[in-house]
Design a protein around this motif. Structure first.
Motif, PDB file in Angstrom:
ATOM      1  N   LYS A 168       0.836  -1.211   0.000  1.00  0.00           N
ATOM      2  CA  LYS A 168       0.000   0.000   0.000  1.00  0.00           C
ATOM      3  C   LYS A 168       0.866   1.254   0.000  1.00  0.00           C
ATOM      4  CE  LYS A 168      -3.959  -2.046   2.390  1.00  0.00           C
ATOM      5  NZ  LYS A 168      -3.423  -3.402   2.313  1.00  0.00           N
ATOM      6  N   MET A 169       1.870   1.288   0.858  1.00  0.00           N
ATOM      7  CA  MET A 169       2.719   2.468   0.921  1.00  0.00           C
ATOM      8  C   MET A 169       3.457   2.689  -0.392  1.00  0.00           C
ATOM      9  SD  MET A 169       2.641   4.367   3.593  1.00  0.00           S
ATOM     10  CE  MET A 169       4.221   5.187   3.506  1.00  0.00           C
ATOM     11  N   PHE A 170       3.904   1.608  -1.009  1.00  0.00           N
ATOM     12  CA  PHE A 170       4.591   1.769  -2.294  1.00  0.00           C
ATOM     13  C   PHE A 170       3.633   2.294  -3.360  1.00  0.00           C
ATOM     14  CE2 PHE A 170       5.385  -0.048  -6.506  1.00  0.00           C
ATOM     15  CZ  PHE A 170       6.556   0.613  -6.814  1.00  0.00           C
ATOM     16  N   LEU A 171       2.427   1.731  -3.431  1.00  0.00           N
ATOM     17  CA  LEU A 171       1.462   2.191  -4.428  1.00  0.00           C
ATOM     18  C   LEU A 171       1.136   3.668  -4.231  1.00  0.00           C
ATOM     19  CD1 LEU A 171      -1.052  -0.789  -4.683  1.00  0.00           C
ATOM     20  CD2 LEU A 171       0.571  -0.038  -6.411  1.00  0.00           C
ATOM     21  N   PHE A 172       0.870   4.056  -2.985  1.00  0.00           N
ATOM     22  CA  PHE A 172       0.531   5.446  -2.720  1.00  0.00           C
ATOM     23  C   PHE A 172       1.669   6.382  -3.107  1.00  0.00           C
ATOM     24  CE2 PHE A 172      -2.564   4.072   0.856  1.00  0.00           C
ATOM     25  CZ  PHE A 172      -3.562   3.895  -0.082  1.00  0.00           C
ATOM     26  N   GLN A 173       2.869   6.083  -2.637  1.00  0.00           N
ATOM     27  CA  GLN A 173       3.977   6.998  -2.886  1.00  0.00           C
ATOM     28  C   GLN A 173       4.432   6.960  -4.337  1.00  0.00           C
ATOM     29  OE1 GLN A 173       6.851   8.098  -0.315  1.00  0.00           O
ATOM     30  NE2 GLN A 173       5.890   7.425   1.582  1.00  0.00           N
ATOM     31  N   PHE A 174       4.359   5.793  -4.968  1.00  0.00           N
ATOM     32  CA  PHE A 174       4.753   5.715  -6.375  1.00  0.00           C
ATOM     33  C   PHE A 174       3.806   6.539  -7.244  1.00  0.00           C
ATOM     34  CE2 PHE A 174       4.592   3.773 -10.593  1.00  0.00           C
ATOM     35  CZ  PHE A 174       5.934   3.757 -10.933  1.00  0.00           C
ATOM     36  N   VAL A 175       2.508   6.378  -7.037  1.00  0.00           N
ATOM     37  CA  VAL A 175       1.532   7.158  -7.816  1.00  0.00           C
ATOM     38  C   VAL A 175       1.675   8.637  -7.495  1.00  0.00           C
ATOM     39  CG1 VAL A 175      -0.919   7.547  -8.209  1.00  0.00           C
ATOM     40  CG2 VAL A 175      -0.061   5.217  -7.996  1.00  0.00           C
ATOM     41  N   ASN A 176       1.865   8.955  -6.216  1.00  0.00           N
ATOM     42  CA  ASN A 176       2.002  10.355  -5.811  1.00  0.00           C
ATOM     43  C   ASN A 176       3.230  10.998  -6.438  1.00  0.00           C
ATOM     44  OD1 ASN A 176       1.480  12.735  -4.366  1.00  0.00           O
ATOM     45  ND2 ASN A 176       2.737  12.066  -2.657  1.00  0.00           N
ATOM     46  N   LEU A 177       4.316  10.255  -6.512  1.00  0.00           N
ATOM     47  CA  LEU A 177       5.582  10.804  -6.995  1.00  0.00           C
ATOM     48  C   LEU A 177       5.657  10.862  -8.516  1.00  0.00           C
ATOM     49  CD1 LEU A 177       8.215  11.809  -5.641  1.00  0.00           C
ATOM     50  CD2 LEU A 177       9.162   9.536  -6.013  1.00  0.00           C
ATOM     51  N   ASN A 178       4.999   9.929  -9.205  1.00  0.00           N
ATOM     52  CA  ASN A 178       5.183   9.805 -10.654  1.00  0.00           C
ATOM     53  C   ASN A 178       3.969  10.199 -11.484  1.00  0.00           C
ATOM     54  OD1 ASN A 178       7.951   8.332 -11.024  1.00  0.00           O
ATOM     55  ND2 ASN A 178       6.947   7.224  -9.381  1.00  0.00           N
ATOM     56  N   SER A 179       2.848  10.536 -10.856  1.00  0.00           N
ATOM     57  CA  SER A 179       1.647  10.853 -11.640  1.00  0.00           C
ATOM     58  C   SER A 179       1.868  12.083 -12.519  1.00  0.00           C
ATOM     59  CB  SER A 179       0.456  11.071 -10.694  1.00  0.00           C
ATOM     60  OG  SER A 179       0.776  12.048  -9.715  1.00  0.00           O
ATOM     61  N   SER A 180       2.467  13.136 -11.956  1.00  0.00           N
ATOM     62  CA  SER A 180       2.719  14.332 -12.765  1.00  0.00           C
ATOM     63  C   SER A 180       3.746  14.054 -13.859  1.00  0.00           C
ATOM     64  CB  SER A 180       3.211  15.466 -11.862  1.00  0.00           C
ATOM     65  OG  SER A 180       4.369  15.065 -11.141  1.00  0.00           O
ATOM     66  N   THR A 181       4.700  13.159 -13.571  1.00  0.00           N
ATOM     67  CA  THR A 181       5.694  12.803 -14.594  1.00  0.00           C
ATOM     68  C   THR A 181       5.040  12.063 -15.756  1.00  0.00           C
ATOM     69  OG1 THR A 181       7.296  12.568 -12.792  1.00  0.00           O
ATOM     70  CG2 THR A 181       7.935  11.729 -14.943  1.00  0.00           C
ATOM     71  N   PHE A 182       4.128  11.137 -15.443  1.00  0.00           N
ATOM     72  CA  PHE A 182       3.405  10.438 -16.506  1.00  0.00           C
ATOM     73  C   PHE A 182       2.542  11.409 -17.313  1.00  0.00           C
ATOM     74  CE2 PHE A 182       4.645   6.594 -14.354  1.00  0.00           C
ATOM     75  CZ  PHE A 182       4.631   5.627 -15.350  1.00  0.00           C
ATOM     76  N   TYR A 183       1.962  12.404 -16.637  1.00  0.00           N
ATOM     77  CA  TYR A 183       1.144  13.389 -17.354  1.00  0.00           C
ATOM     78  C   TYR A 183       1.989  14.151 -18.366  1.00  0.00           C
ATOM     79  CZ  TYR A 183      -0.920  17.938 -18.232  1.00  0.00           C
ATOM     80  OH  TYR A 183      -1.372  19.078 -18.845  1.00  0.00           O
ATOM     81  N   ILE A 184       3.172  14.619 -17.930  1.00  0.00           N
ATOM     82  CA  ILE A 184       4.028  15.381 -18.845  1.00  0.00           C
ATOM     83  C   ILE A 184       4.532  14.500 -19.982  1.00  0.00           C
ATOM     84  CG2 ILE A 184       6.234  16.598 -18.996  1.00  0.00           C
ATOM     85  CD1 ILE A 184       5.745  17.634 -16.190  1.00  0.00           C
ATOM     86  N   ALA A 185       4.851  13.245 -19.673  1.00  0.00           N
ATOM     87  CA  ALA A 185       5.444  12.373 -20.693  1.00  0.00           C
ATOM     88  C   ALA A 185       4.440  11.974 -21.770  1.00  0.00           C
ATOM     89  CB  ALA A 185       6.021  11.125 -20.024  1.00  0.00           C
ATOM     90  N   PHE A 186       3.194  11.723 -21.377  1.00  0.00           N
ATOM     91  CA  PHE A 186       2.265  11.094 -22.321  1.00  0.00           C
ATOM     92  C   PHE A 186       0.989  11.889 -22.611  1.00  0.00           C
ATOM     93  CE2 PHE A 186       4.283   7.398 -20.034  1.00  0.00           C
ATOM     94  CZ  PHE A 186       5.215   7.161 -21.014  1.00  0.00           C
ATOM     95  N   PHE A 187       0.710  12.954 -21.836  1.00  0.00           N
ATOM     96  CA  PHE A 187      -0.545  13.670 -22.042  1.00  0.00           C
ATOM     97  C   PHE A 187      -0.369  15.150 -22.320  1.00  0.00           C
ATOM     98  CE2 PHE A 187      -1.521  10.031 -19.283  1.00  0.00           C
ATOM     99  CZ  PHE A 187      -2.513   9.420 -20.025  1.00  0.00           C
ATOM    100  N   LEU A 188       0.724  15.745 -21.850  1.00  0.00           N
ATOM    101  CA  LEU A 188       0.917  17.178 -22.043  1.00  0.00           C
ATOM    102  C   LEU A 188       1.022  17.509 -23.534  1.00  0.00           C
ATOM    103  CD1 LEU A 188       1.467  19.989 -20.869  1.00  0.00           C
ATOM    104  CD2 LEU A 188       3.892  19.402 -20.802  1.00  0.00           C
ATOM    105  N   GLY A 189       0.197  18.428 -23.972  1.00  0.00           N
ATOM    106  CA  GLY A 189       0.224  18.885 -25.360  1.00  0.00           C
ATOM    107  C   GLY A 189      -0.416  17.949 -26.357  1.00  0.00           C
ATOM    108  N   ARG A 190      -1.023  16.822 -25.885  1.00  0.00           N
ATOM    109  CA  ARG A 190      -1.622  15.860 -26.821  1.00  0.00           C
ATOM    110  C   ARG A 190      -3.064  16.208 -27.165  1.00  0.00           C
ATOM    111  NH1 ARG A 190       3.070  13.720 -28.390  1.00  0.00           N
ATOM    112  NH2 ARG A 190       4.355  13.308 -26.540  1.00  0.00           N
ATOM    113  N   PHE A 191      -3.716  16.994 -26.330  1.00  0.00           N
ATOM    114  CA  PHE A 191      -5.141  17.253 -26.525  1.00  0.00           C
ATOM    115  C   PHE A 191      -5.449  18.747 -26.551  1.00  0.00           C
ATOM    116  CE2 PHE A 191      -4.483  13.399 -23.956  1.00  0.00           C
ATOM    117  CZ  PHE A 191      -4.970  12.458 -24.830  1.00  0.00           C
TER     118      PHE A 191
END
Length: 530
Positions: A168-191
């Motif tokens: 649980k702690m890994f899932l929470f912190q991993f999503v918390n730490l990398n969600s904005s990175t995934f947004y920039i990598a795959f969604f920023l400027g696509r829509f």
């Protein structure tokens, strides 16, 4: 961008050699045959389900029993809590997106020329800093939520509790730490749409686009700032917090016993006045290293400096941890462990995810595939089966589409027509996309080159993933889990044990045979007696 598949096999080599090292440590500490089933039942579990018992099929003794419906209803509630907290992270990322959308237009009209000319960089930098503050605040909340959900599940043994809490702690912190990175990598400027048909937030603010040089700049900045700030903060908290606490303890002791009281204390009392190890043991150390491993593998194609920063941080942290364990913490209580538990499975999962994400970063975020398609299909070397020097001539012009200024929507109309800069009114402008000309039969529709690039990207992802996974599987097969010298020692030990058992059994049989002979002689002697 040039990619090397062997870079993405480092995690596999690391994990395979860790298995070899783990086997050596387990053998040296005589834990090869130690099983976690030896763990006792948690007192909380026993107190909760002591009224209902059943026979343990292994030990044959009665033990508390948790009903199937009770167990899985608790798991469903826990999974719902995890999903809700992930939605909270997504909501936080959406808040950052709104901030970026509003701020980029504000900085573009800023009075200070330095900010106005670098509005994209200023927006990204401030957004990353705010995102880091939100990450650190949410981490405090996630620890309490993970503890609550784990206790709600009522795990049977301590090892099950630790594995559940760790996941649980890994899932929470991993999503918390990398969600904005995934947004920039795959969604920023696509829509964001296109000039003349932009998608707008609340029908007012235009969605943010990538830097003119590509989204890799934004992604690299995001990862660099987050990684440096987080490592610096972790090192400060790991050493600074016990230092402050021990200083406060010494201050309290001076008040109670005088200035020279500590010198008269025995060593055990000096050790007792140090800070106790946190209740989760080495959990925070493991979690920090696992998250760092994710940073150095998942987006390494976009931020190649991540392994170097991790190495520098680890060299510093080794000394900080040594100082902390020796001078600031009480001696921790040891406990048996055959391996690192669920952390190894998490590392393998990160290794698999890193292959997938790097394939998408190379294919979607970078210009590697568009440049490759242009070189072989549309450039000066098209149809020649090669892509050497001079084959990229005209690539920038081919990657830009033409837009007629008069087709701008009302909210995007320029304040001037450009005549004061160019001497005449600007009728056309260029933007990065693959679209038809304004005067064509289908204005601004996607060109054939766009579909060629899209197909090449999908093909590259499939080929890259299969190739890397095949190499990973081959490496895992070629590297044995046990070193040869350890395997020989284990075989030698097994052989000696079998020899000892054989000799002991032979000695027992020989003794029984001698006893029988002696008994027969005694019986014969008694018969001869008159």
């Amino acid at each position: 961008m040039v990619f090397y598949p062997e870079r993405y096999q480092i995690s596999t080599v690391f994990l395979e050699f860790w298995k070899r090292r783990r086997a050596v440590l387990a053998y040296d500490w005589d834990l090869i045959d130690w099983e976690e089933e030896e763990d006792e039942i948690r007192p909380q579990f026993e107190a909760k389900y002591s009224k209902k018992e059943r026979m343990n099929p292994i030990s044959g003794k009665p033990e508390p029993y948790q009903a199937f419906t009770d167990k899985y209803s608790r798991l469903i509630v826990s999974a719902s809590g995890i999903f809700f907290m992930i939605l909270v992270v997504i909501a936080a990322v959406f808040g950052i997106v709104i901030y970026r959308v509003i701020t980029v237009s504000t900085f573009a009209a800023f009075g200070w020329a330095l900010i106005r000319n670098n509005s994209q960089v200023a927006t990204t930098g401030t957004a990353v800093c705010i995102n880091f503050c939100m990450i650190m605040l949410l981490n405090v909340l996630y620890e309490k939520v993970a503890l609550l959900l784990t206790n709600l599940e009522q795990p049977r043994t301590e090892s099950e509790w630790e594995n559940s809490f760790t996941l649980k702690m890994f899932l929470f912190q991993f999503v918390n730490l990398n969600s904005s990175t995934f947004y920039i990598a795959f969604f920023l400027g696509r829509f964001t749409g296109r000039p003349g048909a932009y998608l707008r937030l609340i029908n007012h603010w235009k969605l943010e686009e990538c830097h003119p040089s590509g989204c890799l700049i934004d992604l690299c900045m995001q990862m660099g700032i987050i990684m440096v700030l987080k490592q610096t903060w972790n090192n400060f908290m790991e050493l600074g917090y016990p230092l402050i606490q021990n200083w406060w303890t010494r201050r309290r002791l001076r008040r109670e016993h005088g200035k020279n009281a500590k010198a008269s204390f025995p060593q055990w009392e000096k050790d007792y006045n140090l800070q106790p190890m946190n209740e989760y043991g080495l959990f925070d150390e493991y979690l920090e290293m696992i998250l760092q491993f994710g940073f150095t593998t998942i987006f390494v194609a976009a931020f190649p400096l991540a392994p170097l920063l991790a190495l520098i941080n680890n060299v510093i942290e080794i000394r900080l941890d040594a100082y902390k364990f020796v001078t600031q913490w009480r001696r921790p209580l040891p406990s048996q462990a055959k391996d690192i538990g669920i952390w190894y499975g998490i590392l393998e999962g990160i290794g698999i995810l890193s292959v997938i994400t790097n394939a998408f970063v190379i294919a979607v975020t970078s210009d590697f595939i568009p440049r490759l398609v242009y070189a072989y299909k549309y450039g000066p070397c098209a149809g020649q089966g090669r892509a050497g020097e001079g084959c990229m001539m005209g690539y920038v012009n081919a990657s830009l589409s033409i837009f007629r200024v008069s087709d701008f929507e009302g909210k995007s109309q320029s304040m001037t027509n450009g005549s004061e800069l160019f001497g005449e009114a600007v009728k056309y402008c260029r933007y990065r996309d693959y679209r038809e000309l304004p005067d064509s039969a289908e204005p601004y529709a996607y060109t054939l080159q766009f579909w060629h690039v899209l197909a090449a990207r999908l093909a590259f992802i499939i080929v890259f993933e299969h190739m890397v996974f095949s190499i990973k599987t081959l490496i895992a097969y070629l590297i044995p889990d046990l070193p040869k010298d350890l395997r020989d020692r284990m075989r030698r030990e097994k052989y000696l044990i079998q020899e000892m058992m054989y000799e002991a059994e032979l000695e027992r049989l020989q003794k029984e045979k001698n006893d029988k002979k002696k008994k027969k002689k005694e019986q014969a002697h008694h018969k001869e007696w008159p």
